[in-house]
Design a protein around this motif. Structure first.
Motif, PDB file in Angstrom:
ATOM      1  N   GLY A  19      51.385  43.321  51.871  1.00  0.00           N
ATOM      2  CA  GLY A  19      50.426  44.331  52.286  1.00  0.00           C
ATOM      3  C   GLY A  19      49.603  43.850  53.461  1.00  0.00           C
ATOM      4  O   GLY A  19      49.969  42.889  54.154  1.00  0.00           O
ATOM      5  N   GLU A  20      48.481  44.497  53.673  1.00  0.00           N
ATOM      6  CA  GLU A  20      47.618  44.140  54.786  1.00  0.00           C
ATOM      7  C   GLU A  20      46.888  42.834  54.495  1.00  0.00           C
ATOM      8  O   GLU A  20      46.788  42.392  53.351  1.00  0.00           O
ATOM      9  N   GLY A  21      46.364  42.214  55.556  1.00  0.00           N
ATOM     10  CA  GLY A  21      45.584  41.005  55.368  1.00  0.00           C
ATOM     11  C   GLY A  21      45.806  39.994  56.477  1.00  0.00           C
ATOM     12  O   GLY A  21      46.612  40.189  57.382  1.00  0.00           O
ATOM     13  N   ASP A  22      45.077  38.897  56.385  1.00  0.00           N
ATOM     14  CA  ASP A  22      45.160  37.817  57.359  1.00  0.00           C
ATOM     15  C   ASP A  22      46.168  36.784  56.858  1.00  0.00           C
ATOM     16  O   ASP A  22      45.797  35.750  56.288  1.00  0.00           O
ATOM     17  N   TRP A  23      47.430  37.086  57.060  1.00  0.00           N
ATOM     18  CA  TRP A  23      48.483  36.196  56.560  1.00  0.00           C
ATOM     19  C   TRP A  23      48.454  34.849  57.276  1.00  0.00           C
ATOM     20  O   TRP A  23      48.711  33.805  56.658  1.00  0.00           O
ATOM     21  N   THR A  24      48.130  34.848  58.554  1.00  0.00           N
ATOM     22  CA  THR A  24      48.049  33.590  59.300  1.00  0.00           C
ATOM     23  C   THR A  24      46.928  32.717  58.755  1.00  0.00           C
ATOM     24  O   THR A  24      47.094  31.503  58.587  1.00  0.00           O
ATOM     25  N   GLY A  25      45.780  33.348  58.443  1.00  0.00           N
ATOM     26  CA  GLY A  25      44.637  32.602  57.927  1.00  0.00           C
ATOM     27  C   GLY A  25      44.907  31.989  56.565  1.00  0.00           C
ATOM     28  O   GLY A  25      44.556  30.831  56.305  1.00  0.00           O
ATOM     29  N   VAL A  26      45.526  32.753  55.670  1.00  0.00           N
ATOM     30  CA  VAL A  26      45.838  32.238  54.335  1.00  0.00           C
ATOM     31  C   VAL A  26      46.898  31.142  54.422  1.00  0.00           C
ATOM     32  O   VAL A  26      46.806  30.117  53.727  1.00  0.00           O
ATOM     33  N   ALA A  27      47.881  31.331  55.275  1.00  0.00           N
ATOM     34  CA  ALA A  27      48.923  30.312  55.453  1.00  0.00           C
ATOM     35  C   ALA A  27      48.315  29.009  55.953  1.00  0.00           C
ATOM     36  O   ALA A  27      48.697  27.914  55.506  1.00  0.00           O
ATOM     37  N   ALA A  28      47.356  29.119  56.857  1.00  0.00           N
ATOM     38  CA  ALA A  28      46.708  27.921  57.400  1.00  0.00           C
ATOM     39  C   ALA A  28      45.898  27.202  56.321  1.00  0.00           C
ATOM     40  O   ALA A  28      45.909  25.964  56.241  1.00  0.00           O
ATOM     41  N   ALA A  29      45.223  27.969  55.469  1.00  0.00           N
ATOM     42  CA  ALA A  29      44.437  27.367  54.392  1.00  0.00           C
ATOM     43  C   ALA A  29      45.345  26.619  53.417  1.00  0.00           C
ATOM     44  O   ALA A  29      45.030  25.505  52.972  1.00  0.00           O
ATOM     45  N   LEU A  30      46.484  27.213  53.090  1.00  0.00           N
ATOM     46  CA  LEU A  30      47.434  26.558  52.196  1.00  0.00           C
ATOM     47  C   LEU A  30      47.982  25.276  52.819  1.00  0.00           C
ATOM     48  O   LEU A  30      48.094  24.241  52.150  1.00  0.00           O
ATOM     49  N   ALA A  31      48.312  25.348  54.097  1.00  0.00           N
ATOM     50  CA  ALA A  31      48.876  24.186  54.780  1.00  0.00           C
ATOM     51  C   ALA A  31      47.876  23.035  54.839  1.00  0.00           C
ATOM     52  O   ALA A  31      48.266  21.858  54.807  1.00  0.00           O
ATOM     53  N   ARG A  32      46.600  23.356  54.893  1.00  0.00           N
ATOM     54  CA  ARG A  32      45.559  22.322  54.916  1.00  0.00           C
ATOM     55  C   ARG A  32      45.201  21.813  53.522  1.00  0.00           C
ATOM     56  O   ARG A  32      44.384  20.912  53.373  1.00  0.00           O
ATOM     57  N   GLY A  33      45.775  22.430  52.481  1.00  0.00           N
ATOM     58  CA  GLY A  33      45.478  22.013  51.126  1.00  0.00           C
ATOM     59  C   GLY A  33      44.143  22.507  50.627  1.00  0.00           C
ATOM     60  O   GLY A  33      43.572  21.937  49.685  1.00  0.00           O
ATOM     61  N   GLU A  34      43.641  23.580  51.208  1.00  0.00           N
ATOM     62  CA  GLU A  34      42.346  24.124  50.804  1.00  0.00           C
ATOM     63  C   GLU A  34      42.511  25.092  49.632  1.00  0.00           C
ATOM     64  O   GLU A  34      43.597  25.622  49.393  1.00  0.00           O
ATOM     65  N   THR A  35      41.425  25.317  48.925  1.00  0.00           N
ATOM     66  CA  THR A  35      41.467  26.159  47.729  1.00  0.00           C
ATOM     67  C   THR A  35      41.739  27.613  48.078  1.00  0.00           C
ATOM     68  O   THR A  35      41.012  28.228  48.854  1.00  0.00           O
ATOM     69  N   VAL A  36      42.797  28.170  47.490  1.00  0.00           N
ATOM     70  CA  VAL A  36      43.142  29.579  47.648  1.00  0.00           C
ATOM     71  C   VAL A  36      43.163  30.215  46.265  1.00  0.00           C
ATOM     72  O   VAL A  36      43.894  29.751  45.382  1.00  0.00           O
ATOM     73  N   GLU A  37      42.383  31.258  46.083  1.00  0.00           N
ATOM     74  CA  GLU A  37      42.300  31.927  44.791  1.00  0.00           C
ATOM     75  C   GLU A  37      43.377  33.001  44.682  1.00  0.00           C
ATOM     76  O   GLU A  37      43.634  33.736  45.639  1.00  0.00           O
ATOM     77  N   VAL A  38      43.990  33.090  43.503  1.00  0.00           N
ATOM     78  CA  VAL A  38      44.987  34.117  43.234  1.00  0.00           C
ATOM     79  C   VAL A  38      44.433  35.079  42.187  1.00  0.00           C
ATOM     80  O   VAL A  38      44.006  34.655  41.110  1.00  0.00           O
ATOM     81  N   ILE A  39      44.432  36.358  42.512  1.00  0.00           N
ATOM     82  CA  ILE A  39      44.031  37.391  41.557  1.00  0.00           C
ATOM     83  C   ILE A  39      45.252  38.273  41.330  1.00  0.00           C
ATOM     84  O   ILE A  39      45.626  39.069  42.190  1.00  0.00           O
ATOM     85  N   GLN A  40      45.905  38.099  40.187  1.00  0.00           N
ATOM     86  CA  GLN A  40      47.114  38.864  39.883  1.00  0.00           C
ATOM     87  C   GLN A  40      46.807  39.874  38.786  1.00  0.00           C
ATOM     88  O   GLN A  40      46.460  39.515  37.671  1.00  0.00           O
ATOM     89  N   GLU A  41      46.979  41.142  39.122  1.00  0.00           N
ATOM     90  CA  GLU A  41      46.680  42.227  38.192  1.00  0.00           C
ATOM     91  C   GLU A  41      47.928  42.833  37.568  1.00  0.00           C
ATOM     92  O   GLU A  41      47.867  43.394  36.474  1.00  0.00           O
ATOM     93  N   VAL A  42      49.055  42.755  38.268  1.00  0.00           N
ATOM     94  CA  VAL A  42      50.311  43.305  37.771  1.00  0.00           C
ATOM     95  C   VAL A  42      51.468  42.446  38.250  1.00  0.00           C
ATOM     96  O   VAL A  42      51.310  41.586  39.107  1.00  0.00           O
ATOM     97  N   GLY A  43      52.633  42.696  37.692  1.00  0.00           N
ATOM     98  CA  GLY A  43      53.838  42.044  38.170  1.00  0.00           C
ATOM     99  C   GLY A  43      54.200  40.773  37.413  1.00  0.00           C
ATOM    100  O   GLY A  43      53.429  40.241  36.608  1.00  0.00           O
TER     101      GLY A  43
END
Length: 268
Positions: A19-43
């Motif tokens: 969906g929409e969002g800052d995919w580049t920003g989240v990818a960069a945070a993951l690559a740096r090993g920074e905390t990324v929160e996951v909110i999963q409601e379905v699936g």
């Protein structure tokens, strides 16, 4: 924390849509090993089993350090502010089934417009739509078939006696007289999620994430909880003429039900 953990390492089910969002920003945070929160409601939650030992994902409700990114997994269409300092993205599992009732000859444009308006009004992501459901007498409706083919949506149809056995919040005596069931859109949407759920659970193919503890027993949930959007009626004031000079159908009814697990092509 490993600096080699990337967004591409997440084994997200192939049926999910970005969906929409800052995919580049989240990818960069993951690559740096920074905390990324996951909110999963379905699936499906099976993707979590394939995470490497060292990763930087944390789930909603856990004790978190400073969050540097967020991943939403839901059927909701969120609008993220581009000015936000926190990069956020959303994945949409295909869990929404759209029930459709329509007059004979209703064109694709009216059906598609009605679905778009419902999604917009209820903040639903169109990419979370798994497919269309209706009564079996509409299996040959050109407008429905054209829409399903264009959007790669499966079309599930159900006989009137099956639909009439489903509890719905808005039955209609008029519809009973016309097609033999008090509901088409609402009942068809509910039948679709029942069909998908039973197929998956009987085959033991998946696990699901849901806010409702009893959602995996789809048949025991009251209709008001299974039905995300009650029937909405849309009319065209000036329906186009068909090739034979006859007015095309000018009304379509839309209802939306949410399935506890996403649709997979193998279930088709």
């Amino acid at each position: 924390m490993s600096d080699e953990f990337t967004l591409d390492m997440l084994e997200i089910p192939s049926g999910w849509r970005r969906g929409e969002g800052d995919w580049t920003g989240v990818a960069a945070a993951l690559a740096r090993g920074e905390t990324v929160e996951v909110i999963q409601e379905v699936g499906s939650t099976l993707w979590q089993n394939s995470l490497p030992e060292k990763h930087c994902l944390y789930w909603e409700g856990e004790i978190l350090s400073t969050i540097k990114g967020r991943i939403w997994i839901s059927f909701t269409q969120r609008r993220f502010s581009p000015e936000s300092a926190l990069p956020k993205v959303q994945w949409h599992p295909r869990v929404l089934w759209v029930g459709i009732g329509c007059e004979r000859g209703t064109g694709r444009e009216l059906i598609e417009t009605a679905i778009k308006q419902v999604c917009r009004a209820y903040h639903l992501a169109e990419s979370a739509i798994a497919g269309i459901a209706t009564i079996d007498t509409k299996a040959g409706e050109v407008g429905l078939l054209e829409l399903c083919q264009a959007r790669n949506w499966p079309l599930k149809t159900f006989a009137a006696d099956i639909l009439s056995s489903v509890e719905v919040p808005n039955p209609s005596n008029i519809v009973v007289k016309e097609v033999g069931t008090p509901s088409v859109a609402e009942a068809a949407a509910l039948c679709a999620i029942e069909l998908i759920s039973c197929t998956v659970f009987n085959n033991r193919q998946d696990a699901c994430s849901t806010k409702s503890e009893s959602a995996c027993g789809v048949d025991i949930l009251p209709a008001r909880e299974r039905l995300l959007v009650p029937k909405q009626i849309f009319r065209s004031k000036n329906p186009p003429l068909s090739q034979g000079g006859v007015r095309a159908g000018s009304a379509v009814t839309v209802a939306v039900a949410v399935c506890p697990i996403e649709y997979l092509e193998s279930l088709g």
